[in-house]
Enzyme design. Structure first.
Site, short mmCIF file in Angstrom:
data_model
loop_
_atom_site.label_atom_id
_atom_site.label_comp_id
_atom_site.label_asym_id
_atom_site.label_seq_id
_atom_site.Cartn_x
_atom_site.Cartn_y
_atom_site.Cartn_z
N LYS A 53 0.83 -1.21 0.00
CA LYS A 53 0.00 0.00 0.00
C LYS A 53 0.87 1.25 0.00
CE LYS A 53 -3.94 -2.32 2.11
NZ LYS A 53 -4.69 -2.70 3.31
N GLN A 97 -5.18 -1.59 9.48
CA GLN A 97 -5.07 -2.89 8.81
C GLN A 97 -5.73 -3.98 9.66
OE1 GLN A 97 -3.96 -3.36 5.72
NE2 GLN A 97 -4.24 -5.56 5.76
N ASP A 120 -11.13 3.27 3.99
CA ASP A 120 -11.47 1.86 3.85
C ASP A 120 -12.99 1.66 3.73
OD1 ASP A 120 -9.79 -0.27 3.64
OD2 ASP A 120 -9.56 -0.59 5.79
N1 GUN Z 1 -7.17 -6.81 5.52
C1 GUN Z 1 -7.44 -7.48 4.38
N2 GUN Z 1 -8.05 -6.66 3.50
C2 GUN Z 1 -8.18 -5.46 4.10
C3 GUN Z 1 -8.75 -4.21 3.70
O1 GUN Z 1 -9.27 -4.03 2.60
N3 GUN Z 1 -8.69 -3.23 4.62
C4 GUN Z 1 -8.13 -3.41 5.83
N4 GUN Z 1 -8.12 -2.37 6.66
N5 GUN Z 1 -7.60 -4.53 6.24
C5 GUN Z 1 -7.63 -5.55 5.37
#
Ligand code: GUN
Length: 285
Positions: A53, A97, A120
């Site tokens: 990311k 996350q 998100d």
């Molecule tokens: N863990 C796996 N996919 C995601 C996501 O799209 N957002 C977040 N915050 N954690 C994740």
């Protein structure tokens, strides 16, 4: 063989669009989008995702920072950090996350985010806006799946869509998104899960079958209607090191009209849409 939906290529083109937008925003308004990622604990998969990311952000001209907290961090400390990030005018987007260590209350922590920084799309306010057909931030994986379908001319419009898996991260928001009364939505959505009776029969009704159940190679060719579009959200590493999805590619591909590969299907789209949401957050501040 079916059409292989190239998520990597489509994500690359979305990222180019975002990079141009970011440059324009900087030139015209002097604003550089800023994303803060909060990573708690030492989950190896999460570490890989978070690195990816921040690397992607950098390539698109989006600034980012990763705040790493110890596995044993208290809930109070996490909430205090979120309060500080909410108040910091430099920070446009915040991503916590997931999954979090079990002693932390995920709902409580996500609810603490300022919804306008929740890139998100997981805050109840943002999920509520999506549920009432006025989305602001669409969760990144559902958003990416929608873009994949639109950009490959497989619009969900008036289609029978079956989603396998009812998670808050993917299945549930995706069902809200695709059933919206809006262009390129208007699907009839069936949301299946672990307690669905006769799931194979339900799956076989789908014009568009989307699997987000988290079980390696669960969907087999006999569960797919000939000519269906199959979207695979799963990612699993087998004992021999090979990456596979929720879909048994070998038996499903000959039946499908189009299918996403793993890796290189939905995965790259999730990151691209996070960048899109971060850019949008920066634009609207
Ligand atoms: N863990 C796996 N996919 C995601 C996501 O799209 N957002 C977040 N915050 N954690 C994740």
């Amino acid at each position: 063989m079916p059409e292989i939906i190239d998520g990597k290529k489509i994500a690359a083109s979305i990222k180019r669009e975002i990079a141009s937008g970011v440059e324009l925003l900087k030139r015209e308004k002097g604003v550089v989008p800023f994303l803060t990622v909060v990573l708690i604990g030492n989950d190896p998969a999460s570490e890989v995702y978070v690195k990816s990311k921040s690397k992607t952000a950098g390539k698109l001209g989006i600034q980012s920072e990763t705040i790493k907290l110890a596995e044993a961090v208290s809930e109070k400390d996490v909430l205090n950090l979120i309060d500080k990030l909410n108040e910091n005018p430099e920070v446009n987007g915040i991503l916590v996350q997931l999954p979090l260590p079990p002693h932390l209350n995920t709902e409580l922590i996500l609810e603490r985010l300022n919804p306008r920084k929740d890139v998100d799309g997981l805050h109840p306010t943002n999920l509520g806006l999506l549920a009432t057909g006025r989305p602001t931030f669409i969760p990144c994986t559902p958003f990416g799946i929608w873009e994949l379908l639109k950009r490959t001319n497989h619009s969900p419009e008036e289609k029978d869509v079956v989603i396998l898996g009812r998670s808050n991260l993917v299945g549930k928001p995706l069902s809200l998104l695709l059933s919206m009364k809006q262009k390129d939505c208007n699907a009839t959505v069936t949301l299946c899960h672990s307690r669905t009776s006769n799931l194979p029969q339900m799956a076989r009704q789908a014009d568009i079958l989307i699997s987000a159940m988290g079980q390696a190679e669960f969907v087999t060719g006999d569960m797919v209607k000939p000519g269906a579009v199959v979207i695979d959200v799963g990612i699993h590493r087998k004992e021999d090191g090979k990456l596979v999805g929720d879909v048994d590619f070998a038996s499903v591909a000959p039946v499908a009209l189009a299918i996403t590969p793993v890796p290189g299907g939905v995965g790259p789209m999730t990151i691209a849409m996070l960048m899109q949401n971060t850019f949008q957050a920066a634009k609207s501040t």
